[in-house]
Write a protein that holds these residues in place. Structure first.
Motif, PDB file in Angstrom:
ATOM      1  N   UNK A   1      20.394   7.371 -19.222  1.00 45.87           N
ATOM      2  CA  UNK A   1      19.728   6.752 -18.074  1.00 45.87           C
ATOM      3  C   UNK A   1      19.097   7.818 -17.198  1.00 45.87           C
ATOM      4  N   UNK A   2      18.043   7.414 -16.499  1.00 50.37           N
ATOM      5  CA  UNK A   2      17.476   8.255 -15.462  1.00 50.37           C
ATOM      6  C   UNK A   2      18.142   7.892 -14.144  1.00 50.37           C
ATOM      7  N   UNK A   3      18.624   8.890 -13.448  1.00 49.56           N
ATOM      8  CA  UNK A   3      19.257   8.649 -12.160  1.00 49.56           C
ATOM      9  C   UNK A   3      18.480   9.395 -11.086  1.00 49.56           C
ATOM     10  N   UNK A   4      18.597   8.934  -9.851  1.00 48.38           N
ATOM     11  CA  UNK A   4      17.939   9.595  -8.727  1.00 48.38           C
ATOM     12  C   UNK A   4      18.890  10.650  -8.189  1.00 48.38           C
ATOM     13  N   UNK A   5      18.502  11.924  -8.191  1.00 50.19           N
ATOM     14  CA  UNK A   5      19.391  12.970  -7.669  1.00 50.19           C
ATOM     15  C   UNK A   5      19.757  12.697  -6.219  1.00 50.19           C
ATOM     16  N   UNK A   6      20.960  13.077  -5.842  1.00 50.84           N
ATOM     17  CA  UNK A   6      21.400  12.850  -4.464  1.00 50.84           C
ATOM     18  C   UNK A   6      20.527  13.606  -3.476  1.00 50.84           C
ATOM     19  N   UNK A   7      20.084  14.783  -3.895  1.00 47.34           N
ATOM     20  CA  UNK A   7      19.201  15.574  -3.034  1.00 47.34           C
ATOM     21  C   UNK A   7      17.924  15.880  -3.807  1.00 47.34           C
ATOM     22  N   UNK A   8      16.963  14.986  -3.709  1.00 49.62           N
ATOM     23  CA  UNK A   8      15.680  15.214  -4.381  1.00 49.62           C
ATOM     24  C   UNK A   8      14.715  15.865  -3.403  1.00 49.62           C
ATOM     25  N   UNK A   9      13.685  16.501  -3.925  1.00 46.63           N
ATOM     26  CA  UNK A   9      12.783  17.307  -3.095  1.00 46.63           C
ATOM     27  C   UNK A   9      11.593  16.490  -2.629  1.00 46.63           C
TER      28      UNK A   9
ATOM     29  N   UNK B   1       0.763  -1.245   0.000  1.00 47.98           N
ATOM     30  CA  UNK B   1       0.000   0.000   0.000  1.00 47.98           C
ATOM     31  C   UNK B   1       0.787   1.284   0.000  1.00 47.98           C
ATOM     32  N   UNK B   2       2.113   1.248   0.149  1.00 52.62           N
ATOM     33  CA  UNK B   2       2.897   2.480   0.174  1.00 52.62           C
ATOM     34  C   UNK B   2       2.846   3.192  -1.176  1.00 52.62           C
ATOM     35  N   UNK B   3       2.582   4.488  -1.146  1.00 52.03           N
ATOM     36  CA  UNK B   3       2.553   5.309  -2.347  1.00 52.03           C
ATOM     37  C   UNK B   3       3.529   6.465  -2.177  1.00 52.03           C
ATOM     38  N   UNK B   4       3.958   7.055  -3.280  1.00 53.40           N
ATOM     39  CA  UNK B   4       4.877   8.178  -3.184  1.00 53.40           C
ATOM     40  C   UNK B   4       5.529   8.467  -4.512  1.00 53.40           C
ATOM     41  N   UNK B   5       6.610   9.244  -4.482  1.00 54.52           N
ATOM     42  CA  UNK B   5       7.270   9.656  -5.715  1.00 54.52           C
ATOM     43  C   UNK B   5       8.767   9.419  -5.630  1.00 54.52           C
ATOM     44  N   UNK B   6       9.379   9.312  -6.791  1.00 55.23           N
ATOM     45  CA  UNK B   6      10.829   9.198  -6.910  1.00 55.23           C
ATOM     46  C   UNK B   6      11.272  10.184  -7.986  1.00 55.23           C
ATOM     47  N   UNK B   7      12.054  11.189  -7.592  1.00 53.06           N
ATOM     48  CA  UNK B   7      12.515  12.191  -8.538  1.00 53.06           C
ATOM     49  C   UNK B   7      13.591  11.613  -9.447  1.00 53.06           C
ATOM     50  N   UNK B   8      13.624  12.100 -10.665  1.00 58.91           N
ATOM     51  CA  UNK B   8      14.560  11.599 -11.669  1.00 58.91           C
ATOM     52  C   UNK B   8      15.340  12.745 -12.299  1.00 58.91           C
ATOM     53  N   UNK B   9      16.531  12.401 -12.747  1.00 57.71           N
ATOM     54  CA  UNK B   9      17.361  13.329 -13.507  1.00 57.71           C
ATOM     55  C   UNK B   9      17.948  12.555 -14.676  1.00 57.71           C
ATOM     56  N   UNK B  10      17.828  13.116 -15.877  1.00 62.68           N
ATOM     57  CA  UNK B  10      18.291  12.411 -17.065  1.00 62.68           C
ATOM     58  C   UNK B  10      19.769  12.678 -17.301  1.00 62.68           C
TER      59      UNK B  10
END
Length: 648
Positions: A616-624, A601-610
């Motif tokens: 590739x899409x990478x996860x920023x070290x400091x996402x908001x 049931x967990x929902x949420x977001x994962x920020x991406x940087x191209x």
């Protein structure tokens, strides 16, 4: 060479392509591997059809556990008794054949075509049997293998102190010199390689698995690296035929060569191991297992071992298989002897894999127990590049259906390609169906993501990365554009059986269905979604399905209601992922939004940087951080994701 082939081709019996490859000695694997395109892309092959073809050619056959057994046609049809060395095995499901007499193997279309050719030749004074130019695979030890063994030392000839050091180095302290000598294990003293010879059923060394202890780049730990000599992809042999007991009809299948030797050392029972752990049971190895009436799968007590066991019993014929139900008390053979546990007592705990139905909680009790005690493993395979996705979805699990959507041009294929390669590198056997992008173009993207660099500027490194990429358990369907979903599903089922596929990616649904003016598009999509749902559940295989959204305003955020034909799609799905692209109205606002998660049931977001260099899409070290009330990019609070629990 061309003249030589011209003389041979009209006369060969089985495996035209296979024979040509052997004669020309050219490598056949590449970074793209396609499934056999049966019947022009319509794989309707089944046991009944194979029997009809054999009968039409007056070939007598027997039905075994997984194969139809007949005699090699070049030996004639007058023989009444078939011995194993003359046997032709044809897989009932895929039609893949192995001929013990010729040493050739191949796919069903090759065999069917050659049977027709053979019939015509026999009408002309049986010229096939009289042809002296026919050549088949010669069963000899490869020269490279011979040289490696010649330059290494049998373990029995090593000094006691050196052997003890090797035992500790590779972690098999309880195995004796006598046991390793039985399996002809050698040690390369100069390079520090432990050499495990793979032999065929007729005791010919076909290759070597070379084990090397390697220290990680950080120097924090060591691990054992495995390579095959000569390099082969896929590897089809099983380890352990050195002690083949022709009189036994029982065998134990393990996931490690050391487990095979542990079983033999303590019980003298016959055991074989899979070449790549418990991830793949090569379909080419099934004929050699036909004579065993009882097969015990002994992979350990974790969730992955249980999933593999369930997958393999379907391939081996579940009525002759025994497995260990999940109970947390079944160590692998090597671990058992290290812990002074009787292997005979452990074997007595194995249970038949075949049940007509599950009628009570008692029969499921151990499986439910494992769901509690092995929660992290039950949650699935974790992504290495997307830790936030692990936090939200907990992992990638078999038997689920994931719906993935996003605006046109936002990078859906790019992300899902990287997402699937991440899992594939961890041993998740993957099948791609790209209906919108040609496989050559898709593989260019994948290879760049795998190498993490633009190979256009590093062409001198292409062969290195292509060879590594070719080792991944990654396969591709040959369809492109509109295709009937029944045909696609048959191909997927074939792949699950033949290649032990655990993850299927379909990109994308609209391109696969195409435009049929006579059909109701929504009804057609609903039927297809239901079929994919049934496939995921019945085949215990994860399906990731890419679907285009309906047309929305550029500044509107996509929701589950945005998915084309959303009612059925979101109902059937276990997970719904949306690639949100708001770059035009705010910076750094491309992100994955998990809007449905049936597992917990967990929902949420994962920020991406191209990253353009690696595509590739990478996860920023400091996402908001994001909440339901906030606009992405409007706050400076640091964090990786927001779940329902955190929001509340």
């Amino acid at each position: 060479m061309a003249k030589r082939l011209a003389l041979i081709l009209p006369n060969i019996f089985c495996g035209n392509a296979f024979l040509i490859r052997q004669l020309s000695r050219t490598p056949t694997c590449s970074c793209i591997r396609h499934l056999a395109d049966l019947k022009g892309g319509k794989p309707t092959l089944n046991e009944s059809y194979i029997q009809q073809v054999l009968t039409s050619h007056y070939m007598k056959f027997e039905s075994g556990f997984t194969c139809l057994k007949t005699i090699c046609p070049k030996l004639g049809k007058s023989k009444t008794k078939i011995i194993d060395s003359e046997m032709l095995y044809i897989n009932k499901t895929t039609g893949h054949f192995v001929c013990n007499s010729c040493g050739a193997r191949g796919e069903w279309p090759e065999l069917e075509e050659n049977l027709k050719t053979l019939s015509h030749q026999k009408q002309r004074k049986n010229c096939f049997r009289d042809a002296s130019t026919v050549e088949y695979v010669i069963k000899v030890e490869p020269e490279s293998v011979r040289d490696i063994l010649k330059n290494a030392v049998p373990v029995k000839d090593l000094p006691h102190e050196e052997f003890a050091a090797i035992q500790e180095k590779f972690g098999f302290q309880e195995l004796t010199v006598a046991t390793l000598s039985t399996y002809n294990v050698h040690y390369d003293q100069s390079a520090g390689h432990l050499l495990l010879p793979y032999v065929s059923v007729d005791k010919i060394v076909t290759g070597i698995k070379r084990l090397t202890v390697v220290t990680s780049e950080e120097g924090s730990h060591s691990f054992i690296r495995e390579t095959f000599v000569p390099p082969r992809n896929p590897v089809t042999e099983l380890f352990g035929w050195q002690v083949d007991d022709k009189d036994t009809d029982e065998v134990i299948i393990t996931k490690s060569e050391f487990d095979v030797m542990a079983v033999y050392q303590k019980t003298k029972l016959m055991a074989l191991s899979l070449p790549k752990g418990s991830s793949v049971l090569p379909v080419e190895s099934l004929p050699s297992l036909e004579r065993f009436a009882k097969i015990t799968l002994w992979f350990g007590n974790d969730v992955k071992a249980w999933e593999s066991s369930k997958q393999f019993v379907k391939k081996l014929n579940e009525q002759r298989c025994f497995v260990f139900w999940q109970n947390g008390e079944t160590p692998v053979p090597l671990q058992a002897i290290q812990e002074k546990i009787s292997l005979i007592k452990v074997l007595k705990k194995s249970k038949p894999a075949y049940y007509k139905s599950i009628v009570s909680f008692t029969q499921m009790r151990n499986e439910v127990f494992a769901e509690f005690t092995h929660f992290q493993q039950a949650a699935g395979v974790k992504w290495k590049n997307y830790p936030t996705l692990n936090k939200l979805l907990k992992g990638h699990r078999r038997g689920e259906l994931t719906i993935f959507t996003g605006p046109t041009g936002s990078g859906k294929t790019t992300f899902i390609s990287d997402y699937s390669i991440d899992l594939c590198m961890q041993g998740v056997n993957t099948l791609w169906g790209s209906f919108e992008i040609k496989n050559s173009r898709l593989n260019k993207i994948m290879l760049q993501q795998f190498a993490k660099k633009d190979l256009t500027n590093h062409m001198d490194e292409f062969d290195f990365y292509a060879d590594k990429f070719a080792e991944l358990p990654l396969y591709f369907m040959t369809f492109f554009g509109q295709e009937n979903h029944d045909t696609v599903l048959e191909t997927m089922k074939h792949a699950v059986y033949a290649y032990d596929i655990a993850h299927v990616v379909v990109d994308n649904l609209q391109f696969m269905l195409g435009i049929d003016r006579k059909a109701d598009r929504f009804h057609q999509q609903d039927l297809t979604l239901a079929a994919f749902r049934r496939f995921a559940t019945s085949m215990n295989c994860h399906v990731t399905l890419v679907i285009h959204p309906r047309k929305e305003e550029d500044n509107e955020e996509l929701t589950q209601a945005s998915i084309f034909g959303s009612a059925k799609a979101t109902q059937e799905a276990d997970n719904v992922l949306i690639l949100q692209d708001k770059r035009l109205i705010a910076k750094n606002t491309k992100y994955i939004q998990v809007t449905k998660n049936r597992f917990d049931g967990d929902l949420g977001v994962m920020f991406l940087k191209f990253d353009k260099e690696s595509r590739s899409f990478i996860v920023p070290e400091k996402s908001k951080r994001v909440s339901k009330q906030q606009t992405p990019g409007s706050e400076d609070t640091e964090g990786q994701a927001v779940t329902k629990e955190e929001e509340s």
